[in-house]
Design an enzyme around this catalytic site. Structure first.
Site, PDB file in Angstrom:
ATOM      1  CB  SER A 141     -15.778   2.164  -8.439  1.00  0.00           C
ATOM      2  OG  SER A 141     -15.495   3.348  -7.730  1.00  0.00           O
ATOM      3  CD  GLU A 199      -3.056  -0.604   0.059  1.00  0.00           C
ATOM      4  OE1 GLU A 199      -3.127  -0.333  -1.158  1.00  0.00           O
ATOM      5  OE2 GLU A 199      -3.577  -1.610   0.554  1.00  0.00           O
ATOM      6  CG  ASP A 233      -5.998   1.635  -7.925  1.00  0.00           C
ATOM      7  OD1 ASP A 233      -5.356   0.870  -7.175  1.00  0.00           O
ATOM      8  OD2 ASP A 233      -6.393   2.754  -7.570  1.00  0.00           O
ATOM      9  CG  LEU A 261     -13.507  -2.879  -3.117  1.00  0.00           C
ATOM     10  CD1 LEU A 261     -14.796  -3.708  -3.053  1.00  0.00           C
ATOM     11  CD2 LEU A 261     -12.313  -3.759  -2.749  1.00  0.00           C
TER      12      LEU A 261
HETATM   13  C1  GLA Z   1      -5.200   4.247  -4.225  1.00  0.00           C
HETATM   14  C2  GLA Z   1      -4.434   4.668  -5.464  1.00  0.00           C
HETATM   15  C3  GLA Z   1      -3.343   3.669  -5.795  1.00  0.00           C
HETATM   16  C4  GLA Z   1      -2.477   3.374  -4.580  1.00  0.00           C
HETATM   17  C5  GLA Z   1      -3.343   3.064  -3.363  1.00  0.00           C
HETATM   18  C6  GLA Z   1      -2.525   2.919  -2.111  1.00  0.00           C
HETATM   19  O1  GLA Z   1      -5.902   3.066  -4.485  1.00  0.00           O
HETATM   20  O2  GLA Z   1      -5.309   4.795  -6.545  1.00  0.00           O
HETATM   21  O3  GLA Z   1      -2.560   4.167  -6.870  1.00  0.00           O
HETATM   22  O4  GLA Z   1      -1.578   4.409  -4.334  1.00  0.00           O
HETATM   23  O5  GLA Z   1      -4.304   4.062  -3.147  1.00  0.00           O
HETATM   24  O6  GLA Z   1      -1.739   1.787  -2.167  1.00  0.00           O
END
Ligand code: GLA
Length: 385
Positions: A131, A35, A176, A129
């Protein structure tokens, strides 16, 4: 899923008064571990989930893009020639931002036909998640196909990220969109966010009698504001003082030097990223060599690091994690950007209802709103349906 696909085709016909030419879809994602490491050019291990955004598309001959969806009353409309981040607003900035971003990566937008798009989704909004990445990835593969652009998946992930950064205005990383585009059933996507090399890691949850439970706290988070950007700035500051291009270049052996050079808060931000990168690598090894029963402690340690060092958890997330851990979860952690959203718990199938009852009870006892809980499985990435 077939229901929502029918709804999208029907929604397209109702809105635009003709039939669509094709349907594309892309999944949301859950991050298993890693994360706030993506924009530090480190490692992440997300997987695409069995909740998808569906796009029905029909070409037009006038160079105009129109987007409609089940979650908006109005049809947004813009000439392709007018696409620019500052002209895009509201939810339509996600799909239209992707069209603009394709041009930034070299698509000849002067030479492509217009299109009507109708969008619907089963990815919950605000739960962490992704979206938004699901919309971006679904639109990216759809336009890449019908405009015959030939971009590969890594490039489409960068297109989605650029749309998110510039058209939506959230300074997010590449994780993501990569998960949404590269996912495979029963596998996680192990991504090196510097080289963008990726490989699939078998999860084997079902064989081990495990399921991944999402505990959506209902506490809303917004990446466009505040905390996320502040954490990103701290990481950049840490890298600058430590004279590395990104925190990716540090290992746990560098932490004593970091402690000497950084103020306490920046040091803890850096320590989270450095140790989280190592936890991703350890999780990949554990999954490959021993299977998912071996990753619980790494998930737990990730949560503690986010709670104490990166300070992106909230009381609801901590309670969800602690209650799951105390009631039989193999491991648990908050997932996504933080400041709200969801926690994940890796749970023996037979013990899911016990954990759900315990989490509901704990939330009620603390006067928190009722959380939403459901399991997810690892699904395939964006595709034409
Ligand atoms: C969000 C961002 C990702 C990432 C996470 C943390 O989901 O869109 O790019 O930085 O936070 O891990």
């Amino acid at each position: 899923m077939s229901d929502i696909r029918d709804d999208v085709v029907a929604g397209f016909e109702e809105t635009f008064g003709r039939s669509s030419e094709g349907v594309w879809s892309a999944p949301g994602r859950v991050n298993l571990i890693g994360e706030h490491t993506d924009y530090n050019l480190g490692f992440v291990l997300p997987f695409a989930i069995n909740r998808r955004t569906i796009v029905a598309l029909g070409l037009r001959d006038d160079g105009v893009l129109r987007v409609a969806s089940e979650f908006a009353d109005e049809v947004a409309e813009i000439a392709i020639a007018d696409l620019a981040p500052e002209r895009l607003h509201g939810w339509s900035a996600y799909p239209l931002g992707v069209a603009w971003a394709l041009g930034q990566f070299g698509a000849d937008l002067a030479g492509v036909p217009g299109a009507d798009l109708y969008i619907a989704s089963t990815v919950p909004v605000g739960a962490g998640l992704s979206s938004s990445a699901a919309i971006e990835s679904a639109v990216a593969v759809a336009l890449n196909d019908v405009w015959q652009l030939g971009f590969d998946r890594q490039t489409l992930a960068k297109v989605g990220q650029l749309a998110e950064n510039k058209a939506v205005g959230a300074p997010t990383g590449i994780m993501d969109q990569s998960a949404s585009l590269l996912g495979r059933e029963d596998h996680a996507v192990f991504l090196d966010c510097r080289s963008l090399d990726s490989s699939l890691v078998p999860l084997g949850f079902a064989e081990a009698g495990l399921e991944l439970l999402i505990i959506d706290t209902g506490v809303s988070h917004s990446h466009a504001t505040g905390g996320y950007a502040a954490r990103r700035a701290s990481c950049e500051e840490g890298a600058r003082i430590l004279e590395v291009d990104s925190l990716r270049d540090l290992t746990v052996d560098d932490l004593p030097r970091a402690r000497n050079l950084l103020d306490d808060e920046t040091f803890r931000r850096v320590r989270h990223v450095v140790t989280e990168n190592q936890r991703v690598l350890d999780t990949v090894i554990a999954l490959r060599e021993s299977g998912p029963l071996a990753i619980g402690e790494l998930l737990d340690a990730s949560h503690i690091s986010m709670r104490d060092d990166f300070e992106i958890s909230v009381p609801e997330l901590d309670l969800a994690v602690e209650t799951a851990q105390a009631n039989g979860a193999i491991g648990a952690r908050m997932t996504g950007g933080g400041f709200g959203g969801a926690a994940i718990a890796l749970v023996p199938s037979a013990g899911i209802s016990r954990i759900q009852v315990a989490v509901d009870g704990a939330f009620a006892e603390h006067g928190f709103g009722q959380p939403t809980m459901f399991t997810v499985t690892a699904a395939g990435g964006a595709a034409r349906d």
